[in-house]
Design a protein around this motif. Sequence first.
Motif, PDB file in Angstrom:
ATOM      1  N   THR A  74      -4.084 -15.265  -8.555  1.00  0.00           N
ATOM      2  CA  THR A  74      -2.617 -15.305  -8.582  1.00  0.00           C
ATOM      3  C   THR A  74      -2.061 -16.116  -7.419  1.00  0.00           C
ATOM      4  OG1 THR A  74      -2.598 -13.138  -7.476  1.00  0.00           O
ATOM      5  CG2 THR A  74      -2.305 -13.165  -9.871  1.00  0.00           C
ATOM      6  N   SER A  75      -2.789 -16.195  -6.309  1.00  0.00           N
ATOM      7  CA  SER A  75      -2.361 -17.060  -5.208  1.00  0.00           C
ATOM      8  C   SER A  75      -2.348 -18.516  -5.657  1.00  0.00           C
ATOM      9  CB  SER A  75      -3.291 -16.894  -4.006  1.00  0.00           C
ATOM     10  OG  SER A  75      -3.210 -15.607  -3.468  1.00  0.00           O
ATOM     11  N   LEU A  76      -3.372 -18.884  -6.406  1.00  0.00           N
ATOM     12  CA  LEU A  76      -3.444 -20.250  -6.934  1.00  0.00           C
ATOM     13  C   LEU A  76      -2.261 -20.527  -7.860  1.00  0.00           C
ATOM     14  CD1 LEU A  76      -4.977 -22.927  -7.381  1.00  0.00           C
ATOM     15  CD2 LEU A  76      -6.257 -21.769  -9.207  1.00  0.00           C
ATOM     16  N   VAL A  77      -1.969 -19.591  -8.769  1.00  0.00           N
ATOM     17  CA  VAL A  77      -0.872 -19.780  -9.715  1.00  0.00           C
ATOM     18  C   VAL A  77       0.481 -19.794  -8.998  1.00  0.00           C
ATOM     19  CG1 VAL A  77       0.262 -18.832 -11.763  1.00  0.00           C
ATOM     20  CG2 VAL A  77      -2.222 -18.725 -11.559  1.00  0.00           C
ATOM     21  N   THR A  78       0.630 -18.978  -7.960  1.00  0.00           N
ATOM     22  CA  THR A  78       1.881 -18.975  -7.204  1.00  0.00           C
ATOM     23  C   THR A  78       2.155 -20.341  -6.603  1.00  0.00           C
ATOM     24  OG1 THR A  78       1.557 -16.632  -6.648  1.00  0.00           O
ATOM     25  CG2 THR A  78       3.152 -17.849  -5.341  1.00  0.00           C
ATOM     26  N   GLY A  79       1.109 -20.965  -6.068  1.00  0.00           N
ATOM     27  CA  GLY A  79       1.277 -22.296  -5.499  1.00  0.00           C
ATOM     28  C   GLY A  79       1.609 -23.356  -6.522  1.00  0.00           C
ATOM     29  N   ALA A 121       6.078  -4.470  -6.018  1.00  0.00           N
ATOM     30  CA  ALA A 121       4.911  -4.265  -6.870  1.00  0.00           C
ATOM     31  C   ALA A 121       3.752  -3.687  -6.059  1.00  0.00           C
ATOM     32  CB  ALA A 121       4.487  -5.582  -7.512  1.00  0.00           C
ATOM     33  N   PHE A 122       3.630  -4.148  -4.831  1.00  0.00           N
ATOM     34  CA  PHE A 122       2.597  -3.646  -3.939  1.00  0.00           C
ATOM     35  C   PHE A 122       2.791  -2.149  -3.696  1.00  0.00           C
ATOM     36  CE2 PHE A 122       0.433  -4.806   0.372  1.00  0.00           C
ATOM     37  CZ  PHE A 122      -0.693  -4.090  -0.015  1.00  0.00           C
ATOM     38  N   ALA A 123       4.010  -1.780  -3.309  1.00  0.00           N
ATOM     39  CA  ALA A 123       4.295  -0.381  -2.985  1.00  0.00           C
ATOM     40  C   ALA A 123       4.128   0.520  -4.201  1.00  0.00           C
ATOM     41  CB  ALA A 123       5.713  -0.264  -2.429  1.00  0.00           C
ATOM     42  N   SER A 124       4.549   0.036  -5.362  1.00  0.00           N
ATOM     43  CA  SER A 124       4.499   0.857  -6.566  1.00  0.00           C
ATOM     44  C   SER A 124       3.071   1.182  -6.995  1.00  0.00           C
ATOM     45  CB  SER A 124       5.221   0.146  -7.717  1.00  0.00           C
ATOM     46  OG  SER A 124       6.564  -0.106  -7.393  1.00  0.00           O
ATOM     47  N   GLY A 125       2.139   0.306  -6.678  1.00  0.00           N
ATOM     48  CA  GLY A 125       0.777   0.496  -7.163  1.00  0.00           C
ATOM     49  C   GLY A 125      -0.203   1.072  -6.174  1.00  0.00           C
ATOM     50  N   MET A 126       0.227   1.295  -4.919  1.00  0.00           N
ATOM     51  CA  MET A 126      -0.723   1.658  -3.872  1.00  0.00           C
ATOM     52  C   MET A 126      -1.385   3.016  -4.100  1.00  0.00           C
ATOM     53  SD  MET A 126      -0.933  -0.657  -1.402  1.00  0.00           S
ATOM     54  CE  MET A 126      -0.899  -0.054   0.266  1.00  0.00           C
ATOM     55  N   ILE A 127      -0.583   4.040  -4.392  1.00  0.00           N
ATOM     56  CA  ILE A 127      -1.155   5.379  -4.534  1.00  0.00           C
ATOM     57  C   ILE A 127      -2.083   5.432  -5.746  1.00  0.00           C
ATOM     58  CG2 ILE A 127      -0.627   7.803  -4.915  1.00  0.00           C
ATOM     59  CD1 ILE A 127       1.964   7.414  -3.409  1.00  0.00           C
ATOM     60  N   THR A 128      -1.645   4.802  -6.848  1.00  0.00           N
ATOM     61  CA  THR A 128      -2.506   4.766  -8.037  1.00  0.00           C
ATOM     62  C   THR A 128      -3.799   4.023  -7.745  1.00  0.00           C
ATOM     63  OG1 THR A 128      -0.592   4.829  -9.497  1.00  0.00           O
ATOM     64  CG2 THR A 128      -2.643   3.994 -10.424  1.00  0.00           C
ATOM     65  N   GLN A 163       1.218 -10.917  -8.118  1.00  0.00           N
ATOM     66  CA  GLN A 163       0.359 -11.021  -6.941  1.00  0.00           C
ATOM     67  C   GLN A 163       0.417  -9.745  -6.099  1.00  0.00           C
ATOM     68  OE1 GLN A 163       1.603 -13.947  -4.070  1.00  0.00           O
ATOM     69  NE2 GLN A 163      -0.484 -14.487  -3.510  1.00  0.00           N
ATOM     70  N   GLY A 164       1.608  -9.171  -5.973  1.00  0.00           N
ATOM     71  CA  GLY A 164       1.747  -7.923  -5.232  1.00  0.00           C
ATOM     72  C   GLY A 164       0.975  -6.787  -5.878  1.00  0.00           C
ATOM     73  N   ALA A 165       0.990  -6.733  -7.213  1.00  0.00           N
ATOM     74  CA  ALA A 165       0.231  -5.700  -7.923  1.00  0.00           C
ATOM     75  C   ALA A 165      -1.266  -5.859  -7.679  1.00  0.00           C
ATOM     76  CB  ALA A 165       0.542  -5.771  -9.418  1.00  0.00           C
ATOM     77  N   CYS A 166      -1.732  -7.098  -7.608  1.00  0.00           N
ATOM     78  CA  CYS A 166      -3.154  -7.340  -7.328  1.00  0.00           C
ATOM     79  C   CYS A 166      -3.500  -6.920  -5.898  1.00  0.00           C
ATOM     80  CB  CYS A 166      -3.488  -8.816  -7.539  1.00  0.00           C
ATOM     81  SG  CYS A 166      -3.264  -9.388  -9.238  1.00  0.00           S
ATOM     82  N   ALA A 167      -2.599  -7.191  -4.960  1.00  0.00           N
ATOM     83  CA  ALA A 167      -2.839  -6.790  -3.570  1.00  0.00           C
ATOM     84  C   ALA A 167      -2.927  -5.274  -3.448  1.00  0.00           C
ATOM     85  CB  ALA A 167      -1.719  -7.331  -2.683  1.00  0.00           C
ATOM     86  N   ALA A 168      -2.174  -4.563  -4.293  1.00  0.00           N
ATOM     87  CA  ALA A 168      -2.196  -3.100  -4.243  1.00  0.00           C
ATOM     88  C   ALA A 168      -3.573  -2.544  -4.558  1.00  0.00           C
ATOM     89  CB  ALA A 168      -1.171  -2.531  -5.227  1.00  0.00           C
ATOM     90  N   LEU A 169      -4.361  -3.261  -5.353  1.00  0.00           N
ATOM     91  CA  LEU A 169      -5.717  -2.802  -5.643  1.00  0.00           C
ATOM     92  C   LEU A 169      -6.620  -2.902  -4.421  1.00  0.00           C
ATOM     93  CD1 LEU A 169      -6.312  -4.439  -9.151  1.00  0.00           C
ATOM     94  CD2 LEU A 169      -5.953  -2.010  -8.671  1.00  0.00           C
ATOM     95  N   MET A 170      -6.354  -3.884  -3.555  1.00  0.00           N
ATOM     96  CA  MET A 170      -7.235  -4.125  -2.412  1.00  0.00           C
ATOM     97  C   MET A 170      -6.975  -3.196  -1.232  1.00  0.00           C
ATOM     98  SD  MET A 170      -7.582  -8.237  -1.889  1.00  0.00           S
ATOM     99  CE  MET A 170      -5.883  -8.424  -1.332  1.00  0.00           C
ATOM    100  N   VAL A 171      -5.756  -3.231  -0.729  1.00  0.00           N
ATOM    101  CA  VAL A 171      -5.468  -2.732   0.613  1.00  0.00           C
ATOM    102  C   VAL A 171      -5.760  -1.250   0.822  1.00  0.00           C
ATOM    103  CG1 VAL A 171      -3.658  -2.484   2.352  1.00  0.00           C
ATOM    104  CG2 VAL A 171      -3.834  -4.591   1.020  1.00  0.00           C
TER     105      VAL A 171
END
Length: 493
Positions: free
Chosen positions: A95-100, A64-71, A115-123
């Motif tokens: 999402t970190s809270l919900v994962t736990g 999910a992280f990789a798929s969303g990075m360029i966008t 969570q990976g999709a959310c990380a893609a917005l940041m990095v």
Amino acid sequence: MPVPRPASEQYNPRRWAALVVTMAATVMDLIDGTVLQVALPTLRRELHASSTQLEWAMAGYTLAFASGMITASRLGDRYGRLKVFQAGLIAFTLTSLVTGLSVNPEMLVAVRILQGACAALMVPQVLAMLRVEFPPVEQQRAATVYGLTFSIGGVGAPLLGGLLLDADLFGLSWRPIFFVNVPVGIAALIGTVLLCRDSRSEYASTTDVRGLVLATAAVLALLYPLVEGRTLDWPWWTFAVMAACPVLLWVFGRYERTVVARGHTALLDPALLRQRAALGGLSVAVLFFAGAAYPVILTVHLQSTVGFSPLHTALTMVPAAVGVGLFSPFATKLRQLGRPLAVVGCLVLALGMGLTTLTVARYGTGLHSWQLIPGLLVGGVGMSMASGVLIATVLAKTPGHHVGAAAGLVNTAIQIGTASGVALLGTVYFGLLDGGHPPIRSATTGLLVVVGLYLLAAPAAMILPGGRLVFMAARPPQQQTPQEPADAGAAQA
């Protein structure tokens, strides 16, 4: 008498404080991307998860992280990098809270993908913000510091996971490895409000939805069969889907050229792939970070076969972090060498993992932590050498108006490499184990694949442009205002 540096190029502590804040968020992502490695045996036992579900808990995040990075990088270019970064940070913390709070493997996998999709917005915003915020004279050092986060986060995550698992805070077992992101995320959000400045690209005017669909389909076509193929006993369609990946990439490239020809903003400008920095960074990152998934094998082997506790396993991995630290004092000057350092770093990593493989094979179930020190130490030095110069080269050699897309492309390659590495190494290692092969043979075979990946990454690094790294301004200089002479390098939204 020396000529004073322009005000925009003078040292400004706010820039570095802002970089530290955004790096903290990046480290959160790196930890969450790898922390499960040391917790795999615990999750298998407490959530009754299968090996395939465990692979998806790791690979689904990076997919999910990789798929969303360029966008995400394009969204930052268009709507403001800081705004998109903050939105991703808030969503990632939640999402970190919900994962736990996950109660079964299915919930864990689903939330990890989100969570990976959310990380893609940041990095991807961080590199672009770095290039715009810092003047050319400081960009090389800033890129070096940022590059080290990938090395430190990668080897520090198992240590943090081991400490939290061993502490068993409040009887919560593995859950605090995700709950810890909540206070860190809140602190990082406050820091961005106080320290960071927004910027955007004048070239980004549209969002390429069709390009996003094609790019995501190509990534899925590669990774889904790799993760599911072993469980399904490799039916014919898994190979057919993987074969569709290069076809989809070709269609994606053709479509992006059409978008550019019409005067619209492409998800990935084909001109970027004609830049050796971007193409070389893409090639090296996929191979290099696929090999960096080796803790998937080593942490499970040390706990399940040798009998180490999670904390003992995490402490065993510390020499890799020490190796990263040993090279750090020389990083700034040596990384100016560019391509040669990337090649040597890959070869040093191959040597380190080769020593680690021989150690695992020789000592078997009688393995002690100190016996792994030489291989992991050498591997950590190689990791530090190559990872930082890879990112610095892409930043230095890419034209300023492409920097946002280049940052997204390289970060995407890193995540594709990581996800591919988890899938490939998991398929080899767990496949041999489930097939009845001895655990020692299964582990050493998987680690030999890691050595092969680094040996392939070394010649791939030759694609990178040569010459010393010289950083240019991210955009043409603008008129400075009297109120903000030291920060004229930031493009205000």
